[in-house]
Design a protein around this motif. Structure first.
Motif, PDB file in Angstrom:
ATOM      1  N   VAL A 146       0.857  -1.190   0.000  1.00 55.22           N
ATOM      2  CA  VAL A 146       0.000   0.000   0.000  1.00 55.22           C
ATOM      3  C   VAL A 146       0.888   1.233   0.000  1.00 55.22           C
ATOM      4  O   VAL A 146       1.355   1.695   1.050  1.00 55.22           O
ATOM      5  CB  VAL A 146      -0.959   0.011   1.209  1.00 55.22           C
ATOM      6  N   GLU A 147       1.148   1.734  -1.200  1.00 51.05           N
ATOM      7  CA  GLU A 147       1.970   2.929  -1.369  1.00 51.05           C
ATOM      8  C   GLU A 147       1.198   4.011  -2.125  1.00 51.05           C
ATOM      9  O   GLU A 147       1.043   5.120  -1.634  1.00 51.05           O
ATOM     10  CB  GLU A 147       3.247   2.600  -2.158  1.00 51.05           C
ATOM     11  N   ARG A 148       0.739   3.681  -3.341  1.00 51.82           N
ATOM     12  CA  ARG A 148       0.141   4.653  -4.253  1.00 51.82           C
ATOM     13  C   ARG A 148      -1.292   5.001  -3.844  1.00 51.82           C
ATOM     14  O   ARG A 148      -1.945   4.247  -3.113  1.00 51.82           O
ATOM     15  CB  ARG A 148       0.136   4.107  -5.673  1.00 51.82           C
ATOM     16  N   PRO A 149      -1.816   6.128  -4.340  1.00 54.18           N
ATOM     17  CA  PRO A 149      -3.191   6.513  -3.995  1.00 54.18           C
ATOM     18  C   PRO A 149      -4.232   5.440  -4.315  1.00 54.18           C
ATOM     19  O   PRO A 149      -5.168   5.236  -3.532  1.00 54.18           O
ATOM     20  CB  PRO A 149      -3.410   7.774  -4.847  1.00 54.18           C
ATOM     21  N   LEU A 198       3.299   9.302   1.435  1.00 51.12           N
ATOM     22  CA  LEU A 198       2.276   9.465   0.404  1.00 51.12           C
ATOM     23  C   LEU A 198       2.836  10.218  -0.803  1.00 51.12           C
ATOM     24  O   LEU A 198       2.589   9.842  -1.956  1.00 51.12           O
ATOM     25  CB  LEU A 198       1.068  10.200   0.978  1.00 51.12           C
ATOM     26  N   ALA A 199       3.576  11.290  -0.540  1.00 52.11           N
ATOM     27  CA  ALA A 199       4.142  12.083  -1.632  1.00 52.11           C
ATOM     28  C   ALA A 199       5.178  11.290  -2.414  1.00 52.11           C
ATOM     29  O   ALA A 199       5.198  11.317  -3.654  1.00 52.11           O
ATOM     30  CB  ALA A 199       4.759  13.368  -1.086  1.00 52.11           C
ATOM     31  N   VAL A 253      -0.692  13.109  -3.872  1.00 51.03           N
ATOM     32  CA  VAL A 253      -0.743  14.502  -3.447  1.00 51.03           C
ATOM     33  C   VAL A 253      -1.388  14.485  -2.067  1.00 51.03           C
ATOM     34  O   VAL A 253      -2.614  14.344  -1.948  1.00 51.03           O
ATOM     35  CB  VAL A 253      -1.549  15.374  -4.422  1.00 51.03           C
ATOM     36  N   PRO A 254      -0.593  14.574  -1.008  1.00 51.84           N
ATOM     37  CA  PRO A 254      -1.139  14.347   0.333  1.00 51.84           C
ATOM     38  C   PRO A 254      -2.339  15.213   0.686  1.00 51.84           C
ATOM     39  O   PRO A 254      -3.275  14.727   1.327  1.00 51.84           O
ATOM     40  CB  PRO A 254       0.059  14.635   1.237  1.00 51.84           C
ATOM     41  N   ALA A 255      -2.333  16.480   0.285  1.00 48.93           N
ATOM     42  CA  ALA A 255      -3.477  17.341   0.622  1.00 48.93           C
ATOM     43  C   ALA A 255      -4.761  16.805  -0.009  1.00 48.93           C
ATOM     44  O   ALA A 255      -5.826  16.804   0.617  1.00 48.93           O
ATOM     45  CB  ALA A 255      -3.212  18.772   0.172  1.00 48.93           C
ATOM     46  N   GLY A 259       8.590  15.649   6.143  1.00 48.97           N
ATOM     47  CA  GLY A 259       9.135  16.226   4.929  1.00 48.97           C
ATOM     48  C   GLY A 259       9.851  15.182   4.077  1.00 48.97           C
ATOM     49  O   GLY A 259      10.330  14.165   4.580  1.00 48.97           O
ATOM     50  N   TRP A 260       9.925  15.481   2.780  1.00 52.37           N
ATOM     51  CA  TRP A 260      10.546  14.539   1.847  1.00 52.37           C
ATOM     52  C   TRP A 260      11.177  15.313   0.697  1.00 52.37           C
ATOM     53  O   TRP A 260      10.588  16.267   0.181  1.00 52.37           O
ATOM     54  CB  TRP A 260       9.500  13.569   1.298  1.00 52.37           C
ATOM     55  N   ARG A 261      12.385  14.885   0.322  1.00 51.44           N
ATOM     56  CA  ARG A 261      13.081  15.464  -0.836  1.00 51.44           C
ATOM     57  C   ARG A 261      13.205  14.383  -1.904  1.00 51.44           C
ATOM     58  O   ARG A 261      13.636  13.271  -1.635  1.00 51.44           O
ATOM     59  CB  ARG A 261      14.472  15.949  -0.421  1.00 51.44           C
TER      60      ARG A 261
END
Length: 277
Positions: free
Chosen positions: A166-169, A190-191, A196-198, A215-217
């Motif tokens: 379970v990774e993608r939307p 999620l990102a 798109v987390p929001a 946060g994620w880069r």
């Protein structure tokens, strides 16, 4: 009291890992931070947070002495233990009871210290890929987690995680169509998985009663404080305000040269965007 209460995960105060005994004993396969949890509590409290989250392994370290050291750290800092994080494969039926026994130990320990939430990740990716029935098996396991958490007075949440099924939307949507467990969105995971987390917060608003903000880069891949990187956490906070979210937001950061500095930055970021009651 503010609509949001702020906590911080203690996982940044040392290398992340697991209990190596778990390689041969499923009931011991916990997460843990190899660091000083008392120091983590002091620095989290000094950064302005009200609560703390711990991995199940760090929490269960205190079983033998009645959680004496952890209780002392919480009392000294005024922090509240908000949640513990655990996980399991869930898709392998033969070991499921052992996994659930371990998760229940963590739930019992968290409840003994006054926590509200239990968060789990998991849903193993098989070496040969997804097998038919894996999502159904995961859903059944998660429903068992809901029941055991409820028995200890906790709210149970599923945390979609990189490296699981379970990774993608679409995968998030699929599992929540099969289980009644709550949704703990980890914004960085999620990102990084293409979401798109929001938007996902808005889509699953009725499922969310606990949040991991992270946060994620993208390049080079790294988790970061919530105020930098390629995950729009400001938009997530706006979405949480729009859906009328009330509850704990736990900032999280897996690794950072100065954990206390990362915690302070995260606290300032959320406080500046906290909606008025």
């Amino acid at each position: 009291m503010s609509r949001w209460r702020l906590a911080y995960h203690a996982n940044c105060w040392g290398p992340l890992g697991g209990n190596a005994v778990g390689v041969t004993s499923i009931t011991q396969l916990t997460y843990r931070t190899f660091g000083d949890m008392a120091r983590a509590a002091r620095e989290i409290a000094a950064a302005g947070y009200e609560g703390i989250e711990l991995f199940d392994g760090n929490l269960l370290d205190g079983e033998g002495d009645g959680f004496r050291d952890l209780r002392t750290a919480l009392e000294a800092t005024g922090l509240r233990l908000v949640s513990t994080y655990s996980g399991a494969n869930f898709v392998f039926g033969e070991i499921l009871e052992e996994e659930l026994a371990r998760i229940e130990r963590a739930a019992r320990a968290a409840a003994a210290l006054g926590a509200e939430h239990l968060v789990v990740g998991g849903g193993a990716k098989r070496a040969r890929g997804l097998a038919g029935g894996d999502f159904d098996a995961l859903a059944r396991g998660l429903d068992r987690v809901v029941a055991l958490a409820r028995a200890h007075g906790l709210n149970a949440h599923y945390h979609p995680h990189l490296s699981t099924i379970v990774e993608r939307p679409d995968e998030v949507r699929r599992i929540f169509g099969k289980t009644g467990i709550g949704f703990c969105p980890d914004t960085a995971h999620l990102a990084a998985a293409g979401g798109v987390p929001a938007e996902m917060v808005r889509e699953h608003a009725g499922r969310i009663s606990y949040v991991h903000l992270k946060g994620w880069r993208r390049d080079p891949f790294a988790f970061t404080p919530v105020d930098e990187g390629d995950c729009d956490n400001a938009a997530v906070l706006q979405a949480l305000a729009e859906i009328g979210y009330r509850g704990w937001i736990t900032n999280e950061l897996d690794s950072w040269p100065d954990p206390a500095e990362g915690a302070r930055r995260g606290h300032a970021f959320v406080k500046a965007r906290m909606p008025a009651d």
